[in-house]
Design an enzyme around this catalytic site. Structure first.
Site, PDB file in Angstrom:
ATOM      1  N   SER A 226      31.301 -52.405 -66.335  1.00 22.79           N
ATOM      2  CA  SER A 226      30.434 -52.168 -66.966  1.00 22.79           C
ATOM      3  C   SER A 226      30.178 -53.516 -67.338  1.00 22.79           C
ATOM      4  CB  SER A 226      29.492 -51.804 -67.643  1.00 22.79           C
ATOM      5  OG  SER A 226      30.949 -51.573 -68.973  1.00 22.79           O
ATOM      6  N   CYS A 281      28.242 -50.823 -57.097  1.00 17.62           N
ATOM      7  CA  CYS A 281      27.433 -52.167 -57.976  1.00 17.62           C
ATOM      8  C   CYS A 281      26.185 -52.439 -56.788  1.00 17.62           C
ATOM      9  CB  CYS A 281      28.463 -53.420 -58.205  1.00 17.62           C
ATOM     10  SG  CYS A 281      29.350 -53.618 -56.767  1.00 17.62           S
TER      11      CYS A 281
HETATM   12  P1  NAD Z   1      33.963 -48.960 -67.108  1.00 20.68           P
HETATM   13  O1  NAD Z   1      32.729 -50.479 -67.924  1.00 20.68           O
HETATM   14  O2  NAD Z   1      33.775 -48.012 -68.122  1.00 20.68           O
HETATM   15  O3  NAD Z   1      34.612 -49.309 -66.751  1.00 20.68           O
HETATM   16  C1  NAD Z   1      35.882 -50.207 -66.245  1.00 20.68           C
HETATM   17  C2  NAD Z   1      37.282 -50.139 -67.017  1.00 20.68           C
HETATM   18  O4  NAD Z   1      36.711 -50.376 -68.243  1.00 20.68           O
HETATM   19  C3  NAD Z   1      38.248 -48.786 -66.506  1.00 20.68           C
HETATM   20  O5  NAD Z   1      39.449 -48.881 -66.679  1.00 20.68           O
HETATM   21  C4  NAD Z   1      38.616 -48.625 -68.383  1.00 20.68           C
HETATM   22  O6  NAD Z   1      39.020 -48.186 -68.443  1.00 20.68           O
HETATM   23  C5  NAD Z   1      37.870 -49.949 -68.906  1.00 20.68           C
HETATM   24  N1  NAD Z   1      37.341 -49.304 -70.398  1.00 20.68           N
HETATM   25  C6  NAD Z   1      36.392 -48.859 -70.854  1.00 20.68           C
HETATM   26  N2  NAD Z   1      35.593 -49.207 -71.848  1.00 20.68           N
HETATM   27  C7  NAD Z   1      36.365 -50.267 -72.122  1.00 20.68           C
HETATM   28  C8  NAD Z   1      36.638 -50.599 -73.457  1.00 20.68           C
HETATM   29  N3  NAD Z   1      35.915 -50.217 -74.621  1.00 20.68           N
HETATM   30  N4  NAD Z   1      37.906 -51.325 -73.556  1.00 20.68           N
HETATM   31  C9  NAD Z   1      38.238 -52.364 -72.340  1.00 20.68           C
HETATM   32  N5  NAD Z   1      38.758 -51.334 -71.704  1.00 20.68           N
HETATM   33  C10 NAD Z   1      37.374 -50.761 -71.304  1.00 20.68           C
HETATM   34  O7  NAD Z   1      32.837 -49.512 -66.232  1.00 20.68           O
HETATM   35  P2  NAD Z   1      33.255 -47.864 -64.850  1.00 20.68           P
HETATM   36  O8  NAD Z   1      32.405 -46.485 -65.304  1.00 20.68           O
HETATM   37  O9  NAD Z   1      34.416 -47.485 -64.758  1.00 20.68           O
HETATM   38  O10 NAD Z   1      32.416 -48.621 -62.983  1.00 20.68           O
HETATM   39  C11 NAD Z   1      30.403 -49.036 -63.326  1.00 20.68           C
HETATM   40  C12 NAD Z   1      30.621 -49.539 -63.465  1.00 20.68           C
HETATM   41  O11 NAD Z   1      31.411 -51.039 -63.028  1.00 20.68           O
HETATM   42  C13 NAD Z   1      29.225 -50.249 -63.093  1.00 20.68           C
HETATM   43  O12 NAD Z   1      28.703 -50.602 -63.779  1.00 20.68           O
HETATM   44  C14 NAD Z   1      29.422 -51.183 -61.980  1.00 20.68           C
HETATM   45  O13 NAD Z   1      28.342 -51.397 -61.902  1.00 20.68           O
HETATM   46  C15 NAD Z   1      30.595 -51.776 -62.166  1.00 20.68           C
HETATM   47  N6  NAD Z   1      31.106 -52.270 -61.100  1.00 20.68           N
HETATM   48  C16 NAD Z   1      30.299 -53.836 -61.196  1.00 20.68           C
HETATM   49  C17 NAD Z   1      31.383 -54.571 -59.830  1.00 20.68           C
HETATM   50  C18 NAD Z   1      30.877 -55.624 -59.297  1.00 20.68           C
HETATM   51  O14 NAD Z   1      31.392 -56.140 -58.305  1.00 20.68           O
HETATM   52  N7  NAD Z   1      30.067 -55.992 -59.241  1.00 20.68           N
HETATM   53  C19 NAD Z   1      31.988 -53.575 -58.755  1.00 20.68           C
HETATM   54  C20 NAD Z   1      31.550 -52.157 -59.197  1.00 20.68           C
HETATM   55  C21 NAD Z   1      31.376 -51.575 -60.100  1.00 20.68           C
END
Ligand code: NAD
Length: 499
Positions: A226, A281
């Site tokens: 995200s 995404c």
């Molecule tokens: P997320 O941001 O919650 O988590 C992603 C990763 O970050 C995980 O490994 C998680 O453990 C870690 N994380 C979570 N909170 C954190 C924090 N406070 N500090 C450090 N690390 C942390 O995302 P999600 O819910 O797993 O995935 C969905 C999101 O990913 C959506 O926003 C989607 O659009 C995005 N996404 C983007 C792409 C792209 O290529 N742009 C591709 C796939 C998904």
């Protein structure tokens, strides 16, 4: 309760931090396993192992490293069903979608077989008398990657395949929601010939991410997830002197022109808006029909298609269009946003709030929703919902429609449906978004092109996979060499001129 592990130095290793996260079966809502959440010490110990084994691997010739990828691709084909089964059980997506997840990662591994060509470097003979100049692409050392829940096979492979084939060691911190597939992938890489310790999987949350950001041995960090976390990781990683690329959230618009093939557009919107429960995404979450008549025709075509969608567990087979969302928190967030849409005046044409499935009453299922008459000031328009909710924003003109997509803070993907070449060309040229489809709703570039958005969907300069991956996972060294015999032959070379 099943207890998952990390994957360190070629072995499944239990966690020692004493902290765990729940891994659900999203279809039933039950906790099916618990995953260890690593401490800083566990992460640092894995990095130390990686740093020891990387130099030898970095010196292996690229052709031999590529052969490991070749074998890995074969093994992915062999284990495709097994990987997809595990993936569906933790993520909730349908079995064909899970196979697609593995397949798109496999294609990046396949592309990496071309590493010898990509890593060749450059050479200038006789840059001056007796002087040759050459550039080589050397590995960075130990690289790190942090991945989201929605593509637990593809996105780890986007990162570790190019990183490892370039001669690096890789520490993967996958999503704690569906952590099993990455470990299976690491085991397959070793079966394919990768030495132990080069690809390790550390499960965890913010603690292990922060440990990765702080560890001075880790040279680069790739992140997909995200936008707020992408921004945080990019800022912190760069401040700590690392090479960082972060890919964030999305709000993808699809513009439907009055001349579009309306059946094609409606089918495309249903597939891209609701497939994988909208947890992509590159999902289209905003439909922008141009003109009232286009909007009326589009809604008329969409509604019966959406009503026919079958929502269910992956175990129900090919009959299911999409499964549950990943957690009850994700479900609640989606329902809250739907409520905000209603409160802020959007018209809910299809209401999936009360969806329930017999035998799966506690599963994280959300029925499909369709909003009409959404306006840009509403939360359902501004925020990424990441669920089976499609918003329709009616635009009065093409300029208004393209303006909507251009003014949105996200810039991952977009599409236009039209039969008019001039409009399509103008759209593709002017739009400030990274991946564009013309009569293609999810324009995900193939492995040999690069993947990446613009604006708040990305932080960093280089895209995922394709030639950019070979740039991100190597650094260039340029050598200028001079040999005395060449100087004699070349005569009066003036070195001062080079200053
Ligand atoms: P997320 O941001 O919650 O988590 C992603 C990763 O970050 C995980 O490994 C998680 O453990 C870690 N994380 C979570 N909170 C954190 C924090 N406070 N500090 C450090 N690390 C942390 O995302 P999600 O819910 O797993 O995935 C969905 C999101 O990913 C959506 O926003 C989607 O659009 C995005 N996404 C983007 C792409 C792209 O290529 N742009 C591709 C796939 C998904």
């Amino acid at each position: 309760m099943k207890e998952l592990t990390h994957y360190i130095n070629g072995q499944r290793v239990s966690g020692s931090s004493g902290r765990f996260g729940d891994v659900f079966n999203p279809a039933t809502g039950e906790v099916q396993a618990r995953v260890p959440l690593a401490s800083k010490e566990e992460l640092d110990a894995a990095v130390e192992i990686a740093a020891k084994v990387q130099p030898e691997w970095g010196a292996v010739n690229p052709q031999r490293r590529a052969r490991v990828m070749m074998k890995f691709v074969d093994l992915l084909h062999r284990d495709m069903d097994k990987l997809a089964e595990v993936l569906s059980s933790e993520h909730g997506k349908t079995f064909p979608d899970a196979k697609g997840d593995v397949q798109r990662g496999l294609e990046v591994a396949e592309y990496c077989i071309g590493a010898p060509q990509m890593l060749k470097g450059e050479f200038t003979d006789s840059a001056g008398p007796g002087i040759d100049m050459y550039s080589m692409k050397q590995p960075l050392g130990v690289c790190g990657g942090i991945t989201p829940f929605n593509f637990p096979a593809m996105i780890p492979m986007w990162m570790f395949a190019p990183s490892v084939v370039c001669g690096n060691a890789f520490i993967l911190k996958p999503s704690e929601r569906d952590p099993s597939v990455p470990i299976l992938l690491a085991e397959l890489m070793e079966e394919a010939g990768l030495p132990k310790g080069l690809l390790q999987v550390i499960n965890g949350d913010k603690v292990s991410v922060d440990a990765m950001l702080a560890n001075p041995t880790i040279q680069s960090i790739g992140f997909v997830g995200s936008t707020p976390i992408a921004e945080y990781i990019y800022g912190t990683g760069c401040a700590n002197g690392k090479r960082v690329q972060c890919f964030g959230g999305a709000k993808n618009h699809m513009i439907v022109m009055p001349d579009a093939d309306m059946d094609l557009a409606a089918d495309a919107l249903v597939g891209s808006g609701y497939g994988a429960a909208g947890e992509r995404c590159m999902a289209i979450s905003v439909a922008v029909p141009v003109g009232e008549e286009t909007a009326d025709r589009l809604i008329e075509k969409l509604a019966p298609r959406i009503e026919k969608l079958k929502v269910g567990p992956y175990t129900a087979g090919d009959d299911v269009d999409f499964g549950p969302v990943v957690t009850s928190a994700a479900k609640q967030n989606i329902l809250n946003l739907v409520q905000s849409g209603i409160d802020q005046g959007a018209e809910l044409v299809i209401d999936g709030r009360d969806f329930s499935l017999q035998g799966y009453e506690n599963g994280f299922f959300v029925g499909p929703h369709l909003f009409d008459r959404v306006t840009p000031d509403m939360d359902v328009y501004k925020k990424e919902i990441f669920g089976p909710v499609l918003s329709t924003v009616r635009a009065g003109s093409y300029e208004e429609a393209i303006g909507l997509a251009m003014n949105h803070e996200y810039g991952n993907g977009t599409a236009i449906f039209t039969r008019d070449g001039d409009t399509a060309r103008d759209f593709a040229n002017r739009i400030n978004i990274g991946m564009v489809g013309v009569n293609v709703p999810i324009p995900v570039p193939l492995a040999y092109h690069t993947f990446g958005g613009w604006k708040k969907s990305v932080f960093g300069d280089l895209n995922q996979h394709g030639p950019d991956a070979f740039k991100f996972y190597t650094r260039t060294k340029t050598v200028t060499s001079r040999w005395p015999s060449g100087i004699k032959e070349g005569g009066e070379f003036n070195f001062k001129a080079m200053d």
